[in-house]
Design a protein around this motif. Structure first.
Motif, PDB file in Angstrom:
ATOM      1  N   LEU A  25      37.044 -22.210 -20.545  1.00 37.60           N
ATOM      2  CA  LEU A  25      37.158 -23.487 -21.270  1.00 37.60           C
ATOM      3  C   LEU A  25      38.601 -23.730 -21.707  1.00 37.60           C
ATOM      4  CD1 LEU A  25      34.040 -23.585 -23.679  1.00 37.60           C
ATOM      5  CD2 LEU A  25      34.455 -25.030 -21.704  1.00 37.60           C
ATOM      6  N   VAL A  26      39.224 -22.692 -22.268  1.00 36.08           N
ATOM      7  CA  VAL A  26      40.603 -22.822 -22.762  1.00 36.08           C
ATOM      8  C   VAL A  26      41.547 -23.120 -21.594  1.00 36.08           C
ATOM      9  CG1 VAL A  26      42.514 -21.547 -23.843  1.00 36.08           C
ATOM     10  CG2 VAL A  26      40.221 -21.396 -24.807  1.00 36.08           C
ATOM     11  N   ARG A  28      40.846 -24.484 -18.656  1.00 41.59           N
ATOM     12  CA  ARG A  28      40.579 -25.833 -18.144  1.00 41.59           C
ATOM     13  C   ARG A  28      41.245 -26.884 -19.042  1.00 41.59           C
ATOM     14  NH1 ARG A  28      34.518 -27.518 -17.776  1.00 41.59           N
ATOM     15  NH2 ARG A  28      33.891 -25.435 -17.254  1.00 41.59           N
ATOM     16  N   GLN A  29      41.123 -26.684 -20.359  1.00 43.97           N
ATOM     17  CA  GLN A  29      41.693 -27.644 -21.309  1.00 43.97           C
ATOM     18  C   GLN A  29      43.219 -27.668 -21.210  1.00 43.97           C
ATOM     19  OE1 GLN A  29      40.389 -29.935 -22.870  1.00 43.97           O
ATOM     20  NE2 GLN A  29      41.827 -30.533 -24.469  1.00 43.97           N
ATOM     21  N   THR A  32      44.257 -29.525 -18.036  1.00 42.26           N
ATOM     22  CA  THR A  32      44.098 -30.980 -18.166  1.00 42.26           C
ATOM     23  C   THR A  32      45.212 -31.557 -19.034  1.00 42.26           C
ATOM     24  OG1 THR A  32      41.737 -30.550 -18.123  1.00 42.26           O
ATOM     25  CG2 THR A  32      42.384 -32.780 -18.655  1.00 42.26           C
ATOM     26  N   GLU A  35      48.465 -31.706 -17.214  1.00 43.11           N
ATOM     27  CA  GLU A  35      48.427 -32.784 -16.218  1.00 43.11           C
ATOM     28  C   GLU A  35      48.627 -34.142 -16.896  1.00 43.11           C
ATOM     29  OE1 GLU A  35      45.565 -33.769 -12.471  1.00 43.11           O
ATOM     30  OE2 GLU A  35      45.201 -31.896 -13.551  1.00 43.11           O
ATOM     31  N   ILE A  36      47.998 -34.333 -18.069  1.00 41.82           N
ATOM     32  CA  ILE A  36      48.137 -35.587 -18.819  1.00 41.82           C
ATOM     33  C   ILE A  36      49.600 -35.799 -19.216  1.00 41.82           C
ATOM     34  CG2 ILE A  36      47.600 -36.722 -21.040  1.00 41.82           C
ATOM     35  CD1 ILE A  36      44.759 -35.602 -20.788  1.00 41.82           C
ATOM     36  N   LEU A  39      51.706 -36.708 -16.138  1.00 38.66           N
ATOM     37  CA  LEU A  39      51.431 -38.073 -15.672  1.00 38.66           C
ATOM     38  C   LEU A  39      51.980 -39.137 -16.628  1.00 38.66           C
ATOM     39  CD1 LEU A  39      47.835 -37.856 -14.189  1.00 38.66           C
ATOM     40  CD2 LEU A  39      49.945 -38.255 -12.959  1.00 38.66           C
ATOM     41  N   ARG A  40      51.892 -38.869 -17.930  1.00 34.50           N
ATOM     42  CA  ARG A  40      52.436 -39.814 -18.920  1.00 34.50           C
ATOM     43  C   ARG A  40      53.937 -39.972 -18.724  1.00 34.50           C
ATOM     44  NH1 ARG A  40      49.280 -38.266 -24.316  1.00 34.50           N
ATOM     45  NH2 ARG A  40      47.565 -39.731 -24.124  1.00 34.50           N
ATOM     46  N   GLU A  42      55.548 -39.408 -15.958  1.00 34.17           N
ATOM     47  CA  GLU A  42      55.725 -40.118 -14.686  1.00 34.17           C
ATOM     48  C   GLU A  42      55.558 -41.630 -14.892  1.00 34.17           C
ATOM     49  OE1 GLU A  42      53.335 -39.924 -10.598  1.00 34.17           O
ATOM     50  OE2 GLU A  42      53.668 -37.951 -11.507  1.00 34.17           O
ATOM     51  N   LEU A  43      54.566 -41.989 -15.676  1.00 40.26           N
ATOM     52  CA  LEU A  43      54.277 -43.389 -15.968  1.00 40.26           C
ATOM     53  C   LEU A  43      55.430 -44.034 -16.737  1.00 40.26           C
ATOM     54  CD1 LEU A  43      51.792 -45.256 -15.504  1.00 40.26           C
ATOM     55  CD2 LEU A  43      51.051 -44.694 -17.795  1.00 40.26           C
ATOM     56  N   ARG A  47      57.805 -47.128 -15.451  1.00 40.49           N
ATOM     57  CA  ARG A  47      57.965 -48.371 -16.239  1.00 40.49           C
ATOM     58  C   ARG A  47      59.435 -48.684 -16.455  1.00 40.49           C
ATOM     59  NH1 ARG A  47      52.980 -47.329 -20.282  1.00 40.49           N
ATOM     60  NH2 ARG A  47      51.412 -48.392 -19.051  1.00 40.49           N
TER      61      ARG A  47
ATOM     62  N   GLN B 207      37.191 -31.428 -24.096  1.00 45.10           N
ATOM     63  CA  GLN B 207      37.627 -31.282 -22.718  1.00 45.10           C
ATOM     64  C   GLN B 207      37.235 -32.472 -21.848  1.00 45.10           C
ATOM     65  OE1 GLN B 207      35.935 -27.970 -20.483  1.00 45.10           O
ATOM     66  NE2 GLN B 207      37.993 -27.135 -20.737  1.00 45.10           N
ATOM     67  N   LEU B 214      42.674 -38.474 -18.585  1.00 45.62           N
ATOM     68  CA  LEU B 214      43.422 -38.185 -17.355  1.00 45.62           C
ATOM     69  C   LEU B 214      43.067 -39.191 -16.255  1.00 45.62           C
ATOM     70  CD1 LEU B 214      45.353 -36.096 -16.038  1.00 45.62           C
ATOM     71  CD2 LEU B 214      43.339 -34.853 -15.293  1.00 45.62           C
TER      72      LEU B 214
END
Lengths: 50, 223
Positions: A25-26, A28-29, A32, A35-36, A39-40, A42-43, A47, B207, B214
């Motif tokens: 769980l840890v 995976r979190q 994620t 990755e967020i 991507l932020r 990159e965004l 812009r 999660q 995402l």
């Protein structure tokens, strides 16, 4: 008949499974979240260029 | 606030788990007939309770989703189901490890065990239906139906030992069949596992929310 082997097998299994599950769980979190953030960023760059 | 609650839950679960281990291995007396292996009971019962509780949350989340079509209900049900599957697996395996020295067999096709196995299969079905659906919303809808129907198995598992003649031990918790020290140990273990489950459920929800965020960012980039 004490059967300590069965007792420790049961307890060991419970702790091992729960430990691996929490780690999963840890992990995976964290993945994620990373990755967020990427991507932020990159965004934000996209812009700026636009 | 959210992080603080999780931290508090983690500490509470940790302290209660250590207390449980002390009570189970050093405090509670050894049961006369079964010997040391009976101590599996103190973790087998809480793990079973959590697997029922998880299915109850799946049921509530599923009804909420079908009623309001709000994704927060689906997120709750999905997180509850994943953790519920882990606990149901532990319930079946610890029960089996207890059964081998006591019954002389790892598994017996009797009502309590069979209905508990059905519960495990329902959890699998719930997660598979989501995974294989062509659209996410369709998967959530199908899974909600599985979650509602699947919950019907919980009272059947719980009552199997009173409804049918089974090999599984008879109820002892509410019938005065446990010595006060054994009952106290069981209650501490039940509380420890319940708090731990709530923590895992909250992590699971966080999660899924992060995963949704995402997806939103990815969609924004694609646009």
């Amino acid at each position: 008949m004490e059967n300590f082997g069965f007792l420790f097998a049961a307890f060991g299994l419970i702790w091992a499974v729960l430990f691996v599950y929490v780690l999963m769980l840890v992990h995976r979190q964290q993945q994620t979240k990373a990755e967020i953030t990427a991507l932020r960023e990159e965004l934000k760059q996209a812009r700026k260029i636009a | 606030m959210k992080g603080k609650t999780d931290l508090l839950l983690a500490w509470t679960a940790g302290v209660l788990m250590i207390a449980s281990l002390y009570l189970v291995f050093l405090f509670v007396p050894t049961e006369a007939t079964m010997g040391a292996v009976q101590r599996i009971f103190y973790f087998h019962v809480p793990v079973a309770w959590v697997s029922f509780l998880a299915m109850g949350i799946v049921f509530i989340g599923s009804i909420g989703y079908l009623w309001q079509r709000d994704l927060k209900w689906d997120t709750l049900a999905h997180a509850a189901a994943e953790t519920g599957l882990v606990f149901t697996t532990l319930m079946l395996v610890t029960g089996s490890i207890w059964a081998k020295p006591i019954w002389g067999a790892w598994w017996v096709w009797e009502p309590r065990l069979t209905t508990a196995l059905v519960l495990w299969l329902i959890y699998i079905a719930y997660l598979l239906v989501r995974g294989y659906a062509s659209q996410e919303s369709r998967g959530a809808r199908f899974a909600a139906v599985v979650g509602i129907i699947g919950f019907l198995d919980v009272p059947i598992v719980a009552l199997a030992i009173t409804l049918w003649r089974t090999q599984h031990p008879s109820p002892v918790i509410f019938t005065g069949g446990l010595a006060p020290s054994m009952l106290m140990t069981l209650m501490v273990c039940l509380t420890a596992f319940t708090v731990f489950y709530v923590l895992l459920l909250r992590i699971g929800i966080t999660q899924r929310n992060s995963r949704d965020e995402l997806k939103r960012i990815k969609a924004e980039i694609e646009d």
